[in-house]
Motif scaffolding. Structure first.
Motif, PDB file in Angstrom:
ATOM      1  N   ASP A 147      74.511  33.465  55.021  1.00  0.00           N
ATOM      2  CA  ASP A 147      73.634  34.341  54.249  1.00  0.00           C
ATOM      3  C   ASP A 147      72.287  34.552  54.933  1.00  0.00           C
ATOM      4  O   ASP A 147      71.665  35.611  54.783  1.00  0.00           O
ATOM      5  CB  ASP A 147      73.414  33.765  52.848  1.00  0.00           C
ATOM      6  CG  ASP A 147      74.675  33.778  52.002  1.00  0.00           C
ATOM      7  OD1 ASP A 147      75.647  34.446  52.408  1.00  0.00           O
ATOM      8  OD2 ASP A 147      74.686  33.113  50.952  1.00  0.00           O
ATOM      9  N   LEU A 148      71.822  33.559  55.670  1.00  0.00           N
ATOM     10  CA  LEU A 148      70.513  33.659  56.319  1.00  0.00           C
ATOM     11  C   LEU A 148      70.630  33.989  57.807  1.00  0.00           C
ATOM     12  O   LEU A 148      69.613  34.006  58.508  1.00  0.00           O
ATOM     13  CB  LEU A 148      69.728  32.347  56.126  1.00  0.00           C
ATOM     14  CG  LEU A 148      69.421  31.995  54.665  1.00  0.00           C
ATOM     15  CD1 LEU A 148      68.709  30.654  54.585  1.00  0.00           C
ATOM     16  CD2 LEU A 148      68.580  33.089  54.006  1.00  0.00           C
ATOM     17  N   ALA A 149      71.832  34.249  58.272  1.00  0.00           N
ATOM     18  CA  ALA A 149      72.075  34.612  59.675  1.00  0.00           C
ATOM     19  C   ALA A 149      71.450  33.602  60.623  1.00  0.00           C
ATOM     20  O   ALA A 149      70.773  33.961  61.589  1.00  0.00           O
ATOM     21  CB  ALA A 149      71.543  36.026  59.952  1.00  0.00           C
ATOM     22  N   LEU A 150      71.694  32.325  60.344  1.00  0.00           N
ATOM     23  CA  LEU A 150      71.129  31.256  61.177  1.00  0.00           C
ATOM     24  C   LEU A 150      72.092  30.920  62.311  1.00  0.00           C
ATOM     25  O   LEU A 150      73.256  30.601  62.077  1.00  0.00           O
ATOM     26  CB  LEU A 150      70.878  30.007  60.326  1.00  0.00           C
ATOM     27  CG  LEU A 150      69.818  30.155  59.226  1.00  0.00           C
ATOM     28  CD1 LEU A 150      69.782  28.890  58.364  1.00  0.00           C
ATOM     29  CD2 LEU A 150      68.447  30.447  59.815  1.00  0.00           C
ATOM     30  N   GLU A 151      71.603  30.978  63.517  1.00  0.00           N
ATOM     31  CA  GLU A 151      72.412  30.582  64.667  1.00  0.00           C
ATOM     32  C   GLU A 151      72.513  29.062  64.770  1.00  0.00           C
ATOM     33  O   GLU A 151      73.535  28.530  65.202  1.00  0.00           O
ATOM     34  CB  GLU A 151      71.808  31.151  65.944  1.00  0.00           C
ATOM     35  CG  GLU A 151      71.849  32.665  66.030  1.00  0.00           C
ATOM     36  CD  GLU A 151      71.246  33.176  67.332  1.00  0.00           C
ATOM     37  OE1 GLU A 151      71.076  32.356  68.262  1.00  0.00           O
ATOM     38  OE2 GLU A 151      70.946  34.375  67.424  1.00  0.00           O
TER      39      GLU A 151
END
Length: 323
Positions: free
Chosen positions: A94-98
């Motif tokens: 959801d937070l587009a965290l790599e």
């Protein structure tokens, strides 16, 4: 020198979620201004995360570390004092965290101790010397509850424990009365019942019963404020007893871990930083029979960093992602 890396760090509690930007490079961590958001204002962590981005007015990095108040099990956390249910894979998506690191909030304190400078550690008892790197460090955090962790300084490994839930062992008549008082309410009495926030009230009620007087009124916050200000004789006596028992419990935990050093943390740890050195804490900490001389040689300090949870989350991320 390695290039500085910026990440988001968060310290997620039942009442508030604290966020900040942090940078790290060459073993040094710099923490930006924290933003505190009430968890009740948001349906979940992603919404609070985006509100933090709105607050600072810029796009956030795609790397983050989250220190969370609760047991991490099966890739998520159901928070105890909040309706938030966190699923780590969903948060990453959801937070587009790599890159994302999730850890228990008291484990983050352990990482903060491991990364702290000596001037962030104030002596409380024992010799005033740096924490030994070749022996374990016991971390004890009296606050709303009692957090306990073990830090292995040479490797930087932090081992969260449930040491706050071992049985309470009274050492004198007042503590025997306290144990009896708490048993009527809880049955089994752990050390967390005695040397965390509610413990001050328990001591005050016990001393009041011994003296045949009324117990003090007010919530725990009010009692602590009055006790620390010295405004109430009974509460000040209860605070003295609290410091004695905290010394005993902390010494027991350090002895169990193999005494090397101790760092106190937690919300009450910092509030007691001026009082503990003048109390009976050190004597009780060392009073372990045949091991008294050994215990007296153990440095005991308080971490004074203003945001140890956020700092520790950054340290945990740096440790995991440093090449």
């Amino acid at each position: 020198m390695s290039e500085a890396r910026e990440i988001v760090v968060a310290d997620i509690g039942g009442t508030n979620a604290r966020f900040a930007l942090a940078t790290y490079a060459a073993g040094e961590i710099a923490l930006g201004e924290p933003v505190k958001l009430p968890t009740a204002d948001f349906p979940g962590l992603p919404a609070a995360f985006r509100a933090f981005a709105d607050r600072i007015g810029r796009q956030l990095p795609s790397a983050a570390a989250f220190a969370i108040a609760g047991p991490l099990r099966g890739g998520g956390v159901q928070m105890t004092n909040s309706p938030w249910r966190l699923r780590f894979d969903e948060i990453r998506r959801d937070l587009a965290l790599e890159h994302a690191v999730f850890l228990n909030d008291f484990a983050a304190i352990g990482h903060a101790v491991g990364a702290a400078h000596e001037d962030d550690l104030r002596p409380v008892a024992g010799p005033d010397q740096p924490l030994p790197r070749d022996r374990p460090c016991t971390i004890v955090g009296p606050g709303t509850g009692l957090g306990v962790a073990l830090l292995l300084p040479e490797s930087g490994q932090v081992v969260p424990t449930e040491g706050g839930h071992i049985d309470f062992a009274p050492l004198d008549e007042v503590e025997e009365r306290l144990l009896s008082h708490l048993r009527t309410r809880f049955g089994r009495v752990s050390v967390e019942r005695v040397v965390s926030g509610p413990g001050l009230r328990a001591f005050a009620e016990t001393l009041a019963a011994i003296d045949g007087i009324a117990a003090p009124e007010g919530d725990d916050t009010a009692l602590w404020t009055r006790a620390l200000a010295g405004e109430d004789t009974l509460l000040r006596r209860a605070l003295d007893r609290f410091c004695l028992s905290l010394g005993s419990v902390t010494g027991d935990l350090a002895l169990a871990h193999g005494p090397g050093s101790v760092v106190l943390a937690g919300g009450l740890g910092q509030r007691l930083s001026e009082i503990l050195p003048q109390s009976g804490f050190a004597e009780r900490f060392a009073a372990k029979g045949r091991y008294e001389a050994l215990m007296a040689s153990v440095p005991v300090k308080i971490i004074t960093h203003p945001e140890p949870g956020l700092f520790g989350a950054a340290a945990a991320f740096a440790r995991e992602h440093s090449s």
